[in-house]
Write a protein that holds these residues in place. Sequence first.
Motif, PDB file in Angstrom:
ATOM      1  N   CYS A  62       0.905  -1.168  -0.111  1.00  0.00           N
ATOM      2  CA  CYS A  62      -0.066   0.000   0.138  1.00  0.00           C
ATOM      3  C   CYS A  62       0.810   1.223   0.204  1.00  0.00           C
ATOM      4  CB  CYS A  62      -0.949  -0.026   1.301  1.00  0.00           C
ATOM      5  SG  CYS A  62      -2.160  -1.410   1.445  1.00  0.00           S
ATOM      6  N   GLY A  63       0.552   2.162  -0.893  1.00  0.00           N
ATOM      7  CA  GLY A  63       1.283   3.406  -1.130  1.00  0.00           C
ATOM      8  C   GLY A  63       2.570   3.224  -1.751  1.00  0.00           C
ATOM      9  N   PRO A  64       3.351   4.496  -2.071  1.00  0.00           N
ATOM     10  CA  PRO A  64       4.292   4.385  -2.885  1.00  0.00           C
ATOM     11  C   PRO A  64       5.798   4.636  -2.136  1.00  0.00           C
ATOM     12  CG  PRO A  64       3.380   6.530  -3.263  1.00  0.00           C
ATOM     13  CD  PRO A  64       2.483   5.665  -2.174  1.00  0.00           C
ATOM     14  N   GLY A  65       6.712   3.970  -2.365  1.00  0.00           N
ATOM     15  CA  GLY A  65       8.059   4.385  -2.010  1.00  0.00           C
ATOM     16  C   GLY A  65       8.901   4.652  -3.398  1.00  0.00           C
ATOM     17  N   VAL A  66      10.019   5.197  -3.062  1.00  0.00           N
ATOM     18  CA  VAL A  66      10.966   5.512  -4.363  1.00  0.00           C
ATOM     19  C   VAL A  66      11.113   4.217  -5.237  1.00  0.00           C
ATOM     20  CG1 VAL A  66      12.082   7.370  -3.360  1.00  0.00           C
ATOM     21  CG2 VAL A  66      12.914   5.258  -2.995  1.00  0.00           C
ATOM     22  N   GLU A  67      11.132   3.016  -4.716  1.00  0.00           N
ATOM     23  CA  GLU A  67      11.249   1.905  -5.623  1.00  0.00           C
ATOM     24  C   GLU A  67      10.130   1.427  -6.458  1.00  0.00           C
ATOM     25  OE1 GLU A  67      12.378  -1.666  -3.379  1.00  0.00           O
ATOM     26  OE2 GLU A  67      14.142  -0.629  -2.483  1.00  0.00           O
ATOM     27  N   ARG A  68       8.672   1.826  -5.822  1.00  0.00           N
ATOM     28  CA  ARG A  68       7.701   1.671  -6.644  1.00  0.00           C
ATOM     29  C   ARG A  68       7.450   2.678  -7.761  1.00  0.00           C
ATOM     30  NH1 ARG A  68       2.095   0.360  -3.745  1.00  0.00           N
ATOM     31  NH2 ARG A  68       1.241  -1.353  -5.319  1.00  0.00           N
TER      32      ARG A  68
END
Length: 723
Positions: free
Chosen positions: A484-490
């Motif tokens: 759930c939600g974005p991080g830089v990898e996503r």
Amino acid sequence: MENTVKVLLPLPLGDAYDYRVPEGMAVVPGHFVIVPLGKRETVGVVWGTGTGDVAPEKLRDVIAVLPALPMADAMRRFVDWVSAYTLMPAGAVLRMAMSVPSALEAPKTELVYRPAAPTEDTALKLTAARRRVLEQLKDGPAMAAAELAHLAGVGTSVVKSMASVGLLVAEERIVRRSFPQPDGLHDGPTLSAAQKIAADSLVEKVKAHAFSATLLDGVPGAGKTEVYFEAVAACLAAGRQVLVLLPEIALTAQWLRRFEDRFGALPSPWHSGLTSLERRETWRAIAEGRVGVVVGARSALFLPFANLGLIVVDEEHDSSFKQDEGVVYNARDMAVVRARLASAPIVLASATPSLESVVNVKTGRYGEVHLPGRHGGHRLATLSAIDLRREAPSRGRWLSPPVVEAMKKTLAAGEQTLLYLNRRGYAPITLCRACGSGLECPQCSAWLVEHRFRRTLVCHHCGYTEPPAQTCRHCGAVDQFVACGPGVERLAEEALELFPEARLELFTSDSLMNRDEASAAVERMEKGEIDILIGTQMAAKGHHFPNLTLVAVIDADLGLNGGDLRAAERTFQLLYQVAGRAGRDGRPGRALIQTHNPDHPVMQALVSGDRDRFVEVELHDRSLAGMPPYGRLASLIISGPDPVAVDNVCAALARQAPQQEGVTILGPSVAPLALLRGRHRRRFLLKAGRETAVQPLLHAWLEKIGLPGSVRLQVDVDPYSFL
């Protein structure tokens, strides 16, 4: 009468201990000495004359004086000041000033050889080899045997035999590492008229050789570094030392190159990546005045400068100058104290000054020099807010249509894009679809963050890791987890899918493990070998990428959450700084800010470019609330493995809380980060007016409380974190 001295030990002890000085031993304040402590021996610093409170029969002798230069009076007063302000034991502060114990030992020596006086002894035959040796020493310094033999083309046995027969004289010499010497007279760049005025002002303060504090306020790309380099040059020319504090020493590659170009040599760095030998040699050279300029993070503040003439705090607003563990202090504020005690000027540089510094300018405590425009007449990047309520990314995406379109145009023009998201990893939360439970750290009240590229789950608070889970520990469902939600990898995954031909890199502390890797990434960006850079806060600080024309902030609202006192200020500073990376070399720059709150004062201030208006509104609100910089705060964090024991201490603290007009005690309350590294946490917050000294209040409060061994109490004066 006994000759006694107080010796402060680098241990979490509040007081210095009395020791007897044996007859014939010369000891002065500042000397590093070996003293007995219990059944062992330890190193301490002579802090003054003994108190005389210890019975003679209980006094123990100073064992030895170490062959190191004494700690300067200004440094000892600095240790006392930091201790008194932070309420930490003086010994704990001293430990930071004695961070390299091996530097106090006798330096290594080597045998070197010089020619003996001429002799008439005909028995001393001068063979061709011996003549070559003497020729190498003619008009030159004494040399070690190996070096001399190498230059003369002989074996070391020849050199030693010449010494044995009296042709050479051997003598001991202290081995000293040589350090590059930045040249204050080295030619600098041509400054603009505005830069020249600002630089002249700083140079005058350096020449005055007296304490002053100056805020160097300039927009991103205004050339602030070149301006304070002029002050550095003046200080070097005067034969004094300079300390430059940077918030991220790992990201200084560009800064170091600019420094070397300006002064013809690199400064001496001070950071955790130095080897033990480098730390020892550098510490000793600074104490002996053989290092002209030191650049470092906050720990450099406690180095033993012999002749400090200037301190520069670059990016003075940056929260990483605040140390939250051990001795809790703000290096920016302590740097001002260090400069005052050394009678040296200090320069605080920033494009987004802290509100504390702004108020200090308003009240006349600090001077100010201002650079209102970019160097070379380049324009600041234009900022636009993208309302995610109206222009939302498609389902499962994080880049809005306007950002995608802008990226297409930027790539087509052969220019670079920075996607900014201050969230490491792939996704901040991993939930079970079957029961809705999230994956939590077993040691902290925090989610485990998925780092998909490393195939691991990580707690960003304590460092706990575990492999990606397949089975839900709550309901037993298998393969039901969803990120759930974005991080830089996503975000990188999405950008690569949209622009498969683009050269893309991550710029985070997870992808760049050390200073060399960070420097290499910066260099690739400078050379145009990267089309899309995806970064966290690391990418927002101080970089100059000539071909970077587009910055997109993916989640501008991220920093506004949590009710932090400084949330708005910090968010404005961070977004203003990251937007300032675009369009720095003549090409028009553009910054797009994705937000669900385009009407928030921070977003409005960013879009309008009216920084001063935002600062005035924020200061007004702080003034009405009596919050810093118009009020004082101190927080108490009580923690322990047993929540009952922690609550008992909190109850005792609450009963003894100060009752004084103008002083408010908030708490105890469960900390937002209620469990950290297995310790349950509670918080108090003391709030008082600016005119109230909080340290005596805290002293009187805390001395009434006894702590069980398992419970810790940490005092944070001027807190930045409220977790």
